[in-house]
Design a protein around this motif. Structure first.
Motif, PDB file in Angstrom:
ATOM      1  N   TRP A 191       0.868  -1.180   0.000  1.00  0.00           N
ATOM      2  CA  TRP A 191       0.000   0.000   0.000  1.00  0.00           C
ATOM      3  C   TRP A 191       0.899   1.222   0.000  1.00  0.00           C
ATOM      4  N   CYS A 192       0.409   2.304  -0.601  1.00  0.00           N
ATOM      5  CA  CYS A 192       1.147   3.556  -0.591  1.00  0.00           C
ATOM      6  C   CYS A 192       0.164   4.714  -0.434  1.00  0.00           C
ATOM      7  N   TYR A 193       0.519   5.660   0.418  1.00  0.00           N
ATOM      8  CA  TYR A 193      -0.259   6.887   0.595  1.00  0.00           C
ATOM      9  C   TYR A 193       0.436   8.002  -0.160  1.00  0.00           C
ATOM     10  N   SER A 194      -0.320   8.735  -0.975  1.00  0.00           N
ATOM     11  CA  SER A 194       0.253   9.842  -1.727  1.00  0.00           C
ATOM     12  C   SER A 194      -0.733  10.999  -1.816  1.00  0.00           C
ATOM     13  N   GLY A 195      -0.210  12.202  -1.712  1.00  0.00           N
ATOM     14  CA  GLY A 195      -1.025  13.394  -1.926  1.00  0.00           C
ATOM     15  C   GLY A 195      -1.307  13.629  -3.392  1.00  0.00           C
ATOM     16  N   TYR A 196      -0.549  12.974  -4.259  1.00  0.00           N
ATOM     17  CA  TYR A 196      -0.823  13.046  -5.687  1.00  0.00           C
ATOM     18  C   TYR A 196      -1.962  12.091  -6.023  1.00  0.00           C
ATOM     19  N   THR A 197      -2.762  12.452  -7.001  1.00  0.00           N
ATOM     20  CA  THR A 197      -3.765  11.499  -7.492  1.00  0.00           C
ATOM     21  C   THR A 197      -3.078  10.559  -8.473  1.00  0.00           C
ATOM     22  N   LEU A 198      -3.697   9.420  -8.698  1.00  0.00           N
ATOM     23  CA  LEU A 198      -3.145   8.469  -9.662  1.00  0.00           C
ATOM     24  C   LEU A 198      -3.036   9.128 -11.036  1.00  0.00           C
ATOM     25  N   ASP A 199      -4.040   9.907 -11.403  1.00  0.00           N
ATOM     26  CA  ASP A 199      -3.996  10.600 -12.701  1.00  0.00           C
ATOM     27  C   ASP A 199      -2.780  11.518 -12.805  1.00  0.00           C
ATOM     28  N   GLU A 200      -2.505  12.269 -11.748  1.00  0.00           N
ATOM     29  CA  GLU A 200      -1.340  13.165 -11.756  1.00  0.00           C
ATOM     30  C   GLU A 200      -0.046  12.374 -11.904  1.00  0.00           C
ATOM     31  N   LEU A 201       0.029  11.239 -11.240  1.00  0.00           N
ATOM     32  CA  LEU A 201       1.238  10.420 -11.319  1.00  0.00           C
ATOM     33  C   LEU A 201       1.430   9.852 -12.721  1.00  0.00           C
ATOM     34  N   VAL A 202       0.376   9.334 -13.311  1.00  0.00           N
ATOM     35  CA  VAL A 202       0.459   8.764 -14.659  1.00  0.00           C
ATOM     36  C   VAL A 202       0.798   9.853 -15.681  1.00  0.00           C
ATOM     37  N   GLU A 203       0.235  11.039 -15.493  1.00  0.00           N
ATOM     38  CA  GLU A 203       0.461  12.149 -16.433  1.00  0.00           C
ATOM     39  C   GLU A 203       1.891  12.672 -16.412  1.00  0.00           C
ATOM     40  N   ARG A 204       2.684  12.250 -15.452  1.00  0.00           N
ATOM     41  CA  ARG A 204       4.100  12.639 -15.442  1.00  0.00           C
ATOM     42  C   ARG A 204       4.834  12.061 -16.656  1.00  0.00           C
ATOM     43  N   HIS A 205       4.363  10.921 -17.153  1.00  0.00           N
ATOM     44  CA  HIS A 205       5.034  10.207 -18.246  1.00  0.00           C
ATOM     45  C   HIS A 205       6.506   9.975 -17.897  1.00  0.00           C
ATOM     46  N   ASP A 206       6.705   9.530 -16.678  1.00  0.00           N
ATOM     47  CA  ASP A 206       8.040   9.359 -16.131  1.00  0.00           C
ATOM     48  C   ASP A 206       8.298   7.870 -15.865  1.00  0.00           C
ATOM     49  N   PRO A 207       9.375   7.301 -16.405  1.00  0.00           N
ATOM     50  CA  PRO A 207       9.653   5.874 -16.199  1.00  0.00           C
ATOM     51  C   PRO A 207       9.794   5.479 -14.729  1.00  0.00           C
ATOM     52  N   ASP A 208      10.416   6.331 -13.889  1.00  0.00           N
ATOM     53  CA  ASP A 208      10.567   6.006 -12.471  1.00  0.00           C
ATOM     54  C   ASP A 208       9.206   5.922 -11.778  1.00  0.00           C
ATOM     55  N   THR A 209       8.317   6.833 -12.121  1.00  0.00           N
ATOM     56  CA  THR A 209       6.977   6.829 -11.527  1.00  0.00           C
ATOM     57  C   THR A 209       6.219   5.580 -11.935  1.00  0.00           C
ATOM     58  N   MET A 210       6.257   5.254 -13.202  1.00  0.00           N
ATOM     59  CA  MET A 210       5.529   4.069 -13.675  1.00  0.00           C
ATOM     60  C   MET A 210       6.134   2.790 -13.104  1.00  0.00           C
ATOM     61  N   ASP A 211       7.444   2.744 -12.988  1.00  0.00           N
ATOM     62  CA  ASP A 211       8.114   1.593 -12.388  1.00  0.00           C
ATOM     63  C   ASP A 211       7.616   1.391 -10.958  1.00  0.00           C
ATOM     64  N   CYS A 212       7.531   2.478 -10.207  1.00  0.00           N
ATOM     65  CA  CYS A 212       7.086   2.391  -8.816  1.00  0.00           C
ATOM     66  C   CYS A 212       5.603   2.009  -8.744  1.00  0.00           C
ATOM     67  N   LEU A 213       4.768   2.629  -9.573  1.00  0.00           N
ATOM     68  CA  LEU A 213       3.337   2.295  -9.559  1.00  0.00           C
ATOM     69  C   LEU A 213       3.108   0.813  -9.849  1.00  0.00           C
ATOM     70  N   ASN A 214       3.929   0.242 -10.697  1.00  0.00           N
ATOM     71  CA  ASN A 214       3.802  -1.185 -11.022  1.00  0.00           C
ATOM     72  C   ASN A 214       4.161  -2.094  -9.857  1.00  0.00           C
ATOM     73  N   GLU A 215       4.821  -1.556  -8.832  1.00  0.00           N
ATOM     74  CA  GLU A 215       5.166  -2.327  -7.634  1.00  0.00           C
ATOM     75  C   GLU A 215       4.120  -2.184  -6.527  1.00  0.00           C
ATOM     76  N   ILE A 216       3.193  -1.241  -6.688  1.00  0.00           N
ATOM     77  CA  ILE A 216       2.204  -0.918  -5.656  1.00  0.00           C
ATOM     78  C   ILE A 216       0.881  -1.603  -5.970  1.00  0.00           C
ATOM     79  N   ASP A 217       0.276  -2.218  -4.950  1.00  0.00           N
ATOM     80  CA  ASP A 217      -1.028  -2.856  -5.122  1.00  0.00           C
ATOM     81  C   ASP A 217      -2.177  -1.891  -4.865  1.00  0.00           C
ATOM     82  N   VAL A 218      -2.052  -1.106  -3.800  1.00  0.00           N
ATOM     83  CA  VAL A 218      -3.130  -0.197  -3.391  1.00  0.00           C
ATOM     84  C   VAL A 218      -2.544   1.192  -3.171  1.00  0.00           C
TER      85      VAL A 218
END
Length: 170
Positions: free
Chosen positions: A101-128
């Protein structure tokens, strides 16, 4: 990256018995934040290899843990995300099916819209992902695992796969 704290065991930061890592540093500065001291990137202790190994060893040797929660501060800000992702991957080496699980002040949409490989790599490791800034005027103590009603509990894998946010019914 600095660590603001670590809980060996918790049942209030996600479903089931979990370890919880609190990272330091947050750009959001939400009014009413419950972890205000962790907003500073300088708060806490350096997350060096020794500290990382110590935490992973505690997780490895605790048979009741079902997962880990990463909170903060802000674990998914650009300053923290790479180390957070590497930590999650290292934990999964010793606990193969560990729920994250991960808590973030960013919304999932904001994170995906970064178009950043590090962000997507991390999101792929998170379940919730519990996403969205804490909003003091939407605070609700009756909500499970979140502080304000704008925050969502998302199934990250389903959300990424379906290209839309899939909320969990918890």
């Amino acid at each position: 990256m600095n660590v603001a704290g670590f809980y060996d065991e918790s049942i209030s930061n996600g479903l089931g018995w979990r370890a919880v890592l609190f990272v330091s540093g947050c750009p959001h500065h939400c009014p009413g934040c419950h972890n205000k001291e962790a907003q500073s990137f300088e708060y806490g202790n350096k997350f060096n290899d020794c500290k990382k190994e110590e935490i992973i060893e505690k997780i490895k040797n605790n048979s009741i843990l079902k997962g880990i929660t990463i909170s903060g501060g802000e674990p998914l800000c650009r300053e923290n995300i790479k180390e957070v992702c590497n930590f999650i991957k290292d934990v999964k080496k010793v606990k193969k099916n560990f729920n994250v699980w991960c808590y973030s002040g960013y919304t999932l949409d904001e994170l995906v819209e970064r178009h950043d490989p590090d962000t997507m790599d991390c999101l792929n490791e998170i379940d919730v992902l519990v996403d969205g800034e804490f909003k003091q005027d939407l605070k609700d103590p009756n909500l499970k695992f979140r502080g304000s009603s704008n925050q969502r509990i998302l199934d990250v894998k389903q959300s990424l796969e379906n290209h839309k946010c899939i909320e969990m019914n918890i």
